[in-house]
Design an enzyme around this catalytic site. Structure first.
Site, short mmCIF file in Angstrom:
data_model
loop_
_atom_site.label_atom_id
_atom_site.label_comp_id
_atom_site.label_asym_id
_atom_site.label_seq_id
_atom_site.Cartn_x
_atom_site.Cartn_y
_atom_site.Cartn_z
N GLY A 178 0.84 -1.21 0.00
CA GLY A 178 0.00 0.00 0.00
C GLY A 178 0.87 1.24 0.00
N GLY A 266 -1.49 -1.43 6.93
CA GLY A 266 -2.59 -0.52 7.24
C GLY A 266 -2.50 0.07 8.63
CG HIS A 438 4.29 24.62 -25.16
ND1 HIS A 438 4.24 23.24 -25.08
CD2 HIS A 438 5.37 24.93 -25.94
CE1 HIS A 438 5.24 22.74 -25.79
NE2 HIS A 438 5.94 23.74 -26.33
P1 NAI Z 1 -2.67 0.60 3.16
O1 NAI Z 1 -4.02 0.21 3.60
O2 NAI Z 1 -2.47 1.69 2.18
O3 NAI Z 1 -1.94 -0.68 2.53
C1 NAI Z 1 -1.80 -1.91 3.20
C2 NAI Z 1 -1.50 -2.98 2.16
O4 NAI Z 1 -1.18 -4.17 2.81
C3 NAI Z 1 -2.70 -3.27 1.25
O5 NAI Z 1 -2.28 -3.22 -0.10
C4 NAI Z 1 -3.10 -4.68 1.67
O6 NAI Z 1 -3.66 -5.43 0.61
C5 NAI Z 1 -1.78 -5.25 2.16
N1 NAI Z 1 -1.90 -6.33 3.14
C6 NAI Z 1 -2.75 -6.40 4.21
N2 NAI Z 1 -2.55 -7.55 4.88
C7 NAI Z 1 -1.54 -8.22 4.25
C8 NAI Z 1 -0.88 -9.46 4.47
N3 NAI Z 1 -1.23 -10.27 5.48
N4 NAI Z 1 0.11 -9.82 3.62
C9 NAI Z 1 0.47 -9.02 2.57
N5 NAI Z 1 -0.15 -7.85 2.32
C10 NAI Z 1 -1.13 -7.44 3.15
O7 NAI Z 1 -1.85 0.86 4.50
P2 NAI Z 1 -0.40 1.43 4.73
O8 NAI Z 1 0.40 1.39 3.47
O9 NAI Z 1 0.15 0.71 5.90
O10 NAI Z 1 -0.66 2.93 5.08
C11 NAI Z 1 -1.27 3.25 6.33
C12 NAI Z 1 -2.04 4.55 6.27
O11 NAI Z 1 -1.20 5.65 6.08
C13 NAI Z 1 -3.06 4.53 5.18
O12 NAI Z 1 -4.26 4.97 5.76
C14 NAI Z 1 -2.55 5.52 4.18
O13 NAI Z 1 -3.62 6.20 3.59
C15 NAI Z 1 -1.67 6.43 5.00
N6 NAI Z 1 -0.52 6.85 4.21
C16 NAI Z 1 -0.68 7.78 3.25
C17 NAI Z 1 0.38 8.17 2.46
C18 NAI Z 1 0.16 9.17 1.41
O14 NAI Z 1 -0.91 9.75 1.34
N7 NAI Z 1 1.14 9.42 0.53
C19 NAI Z 1 1.72 7.60 2.65
C20 NAI Z 1 1.76 6.61 3.67
C21 NAI Z 1 0.67 6.29 4.42
#
Ligand code: NAI
Length: 459
Positions: A178, A266, A438
């Site tokens: 993610g 997540g 441009h």
């Molecule tokens: P996320 O929900 O974006 O991604 C978690 C990923 O882990 C998903 O793709 C999911 O399918 C995968 N996953 C879940 N369980 C798993 C397993 N057992 N094995 C393998 N894969 C698995 O959460 P993430 O990346 O931890 O981010 C956390 C929060 O921080 C989110 O709410 C995100 O929106 C926020 N965030 C936002 C950013 C931005 O806006 N640029 C940057 C970093 C974080």
């Protein structure tokens, strides 16, 4: 003067505090750690500082392409971390100044909701009681932990811990592809780690449009980042001081060895031990249940940010905080979620808003999709940033832009033209007819809008 008490000083809480002051309230903000919350201290801002170093490392290795002969020696990681810390402390000081300037009373300590009008704050052994007319709950979120063997062992870290790692690990396995997973993959692969991503769903950044996610996957592959999708992690075991991540895929079992494992699966709303259920706040799982005016089931108590679940992004928290403060002080406004930008700071970047083509189709909306690749842009070519494309999703019946996705240079900034278009209900024709300077990286948005009408010039 109404008194508003706010629990949590992240992008939800501190923004709600300023808005409440602007609307004439007396405000107390309770924060147990540093102002700015996860975003400023352990999330958005420090990761962007590291991503900037990553970008420069990559550029420094290709300077000859631009006719600049300079020798790239090595990455001074302690300096990278020190600069990141300076960036964080600079931004946190800015928030402290803002609170001061606005006359917001900041109370350090861990607060609990006692009832709809009372917050009890533990200020390190001593308890203080705040009585308020209105309360805003903005307690944020914490990294989710998989309940699997080995996840609490040594060498398995969260993003907050990885931000402070003292040296570059020779290898890093990232569980979860993610937002956090891909941004850290970008940072550490540039720094020289051998990076592997293990993702449970069928692609990395699974919430993004398929074609956009494929662009990032291709860029990562070219850079030697290994990715396993449709992969289910079973356990992490320690072997000779290293970590073995065992996972299953297509009914076969595999393992990847690494020095460090990042768990990025997540985040969970931080709603435990805050007295919510006891005070009678209705929950939706771990999230505080709120209506469109951000009010909880307890009249006069509002919620915003990651603590209320939904789209857990800093800018959504701030927007919700403003809505909560305004409603707490007598206005009647609703939070709108139809044009929220979502941004990922990998190289290439991703920005998206509104509906994807697949989401529109799933809703039964007949859409036309316009596309334009950055390789057709003079500015992108001059900058040496030809990867990626712009997609614009247009309602076939009304011509209105329903959403857009960008993968490419400065996508996180560029997306805001499409955010504006979706917010005001602009049509593809209006955006296509708007004269874009441009050469700019914005021209591909105009071209994609024109492409949806079948008349892109440079395609
Ligand atoms: P996320 O929900 O974006 O991604 C978690 C990923 O882990 C998903 O793709 C999911 O399918 C995968 N996953 C879940 N369980 C798993 C397993 N057992 N094995 C393998 N894969 C698995 O959460 P993430 O990346 O931890 O981010 C956390 C929060 O921080 C989110 O709410 C995100 O929106 C926020 N965030 C936002 C950013 C931005 O806006 N640029 C940057 C970093 C974080």
């Amino acid at each position: 003067m109404a008194h508003v008490a706010i629990l949590g000083g992240g992008p939800g809480g501190y923004v709600a505090a300023v808005r409440a002051r602007q609307l004439g309230a007396d405000v107390t903000l309770v924060e147990m750690d540093a102002l700015g919350g996860t975003c400023l201290n352990r999330g958005c801002i420090p990761s962007k500082a590291l991503l900037r170093s990553a970008e420069l490392i990559r550029l420094a290795q290709h300077l000859d392409e631009f006719g600049v002969e300079a020798e790239f020696k090595h990455v001074n990681w302690p300096q990278v971390i020190q600069r990141k810390n300076q960036v964080v402390s600079h931004v946190v000081k800015g928030i402290e100044y803002l609170m001061n300037q606005n006359g917001i009373r900041v109370m350090e300590g861990r607060g609990r909701l006692a009832d709809a009008r009372t917050i009890v704050v533990d200020t390190g052994g001593r308890e203080e009681t705040i009585t308020a007319d209105k309360v805003v709950l903005a307690t944020g979120s914490v990294s989710a932990r998989l309940p699997l063997p080995g996840f609490d062992g040594p060498g398995v870290v969260t993003s907050a811990e990885l931000l402070d790692i003292e040296r570059i690990p020779e290898s890093l396995t990232i569980i979860g592809g993610g937002y956090v997973g891909v941004e850290f993959a970008d940072i550490f692969s540039a720094a020289g780690s051998k990076v592997t991503i293990i993702e449970m769903l069928s692609r990395i950044v699974p919430t993004e449009d398929e074609e956009i996610a494929a662009e990032l996957a291709r860029a990562f592959r070219r850079r030697g980042i290994a990715t396993h999708v449709n992969a289910r992690v079973m356990e992490i075991v320690e072997k000779d001081g290293r970590r073995l991540v065992r996972f299953s895929k297509d009914e076969k079992e595999y393992e990847v060895e690494a020095e460090v494992v990042l768990s990025a699966v997540g985040r969970w709303p931080n709603t435990e031990d805050v007295g919510l259920q006891e005070a009678g706040i209705e929950m939706d799982g771990r999230s505080i249940k709120v209506g469109v005016r951000m009010e909880t089931s307890l009249p006069g108590v509002y919620g915003c940010g990651d603590a209320v679940g939904g789209i857990m992004l800093a800018h959504v928290a701030s927007a919700e905080g403003k809505v909560a403060a305004a409603n707490a002080l007598g206005q009647q406004i609703e939070m709108a979620y139809s044009a929220i930008p979502s941004v990922i700071y990998t190289h290439p970047e991703i920005g998206s808003t509104g509906l994807t083509e697949a989401q529109a189709q799933a809703k039964g909306v007949d859409v036309k999709v316009g596309k334009f690749h950055f390789r057709g842009s003079g500015k992108a070519t001059a900058e040496g940033e030809r990867e990626g494309l712009v997609k614009i999703v247009v309602d076939a019946a009304s011509g209105k832009i329903l959403g857009g996705q960008i993968c490419g240079p400065h996508a996180t900034d560029l997306i805001h033209e499409i955010v504006l278009a979706v917010s005001v209900g602009a049509t593809a024709q209006q955006v296509g007819d708007m004269v874009h300077a441009h050469p700019t990286l914005m021209e591909p948005i105009m071209e994609a809008a024109e492409d949806a009408l079948g008349r892109a010039i440079h395609k």
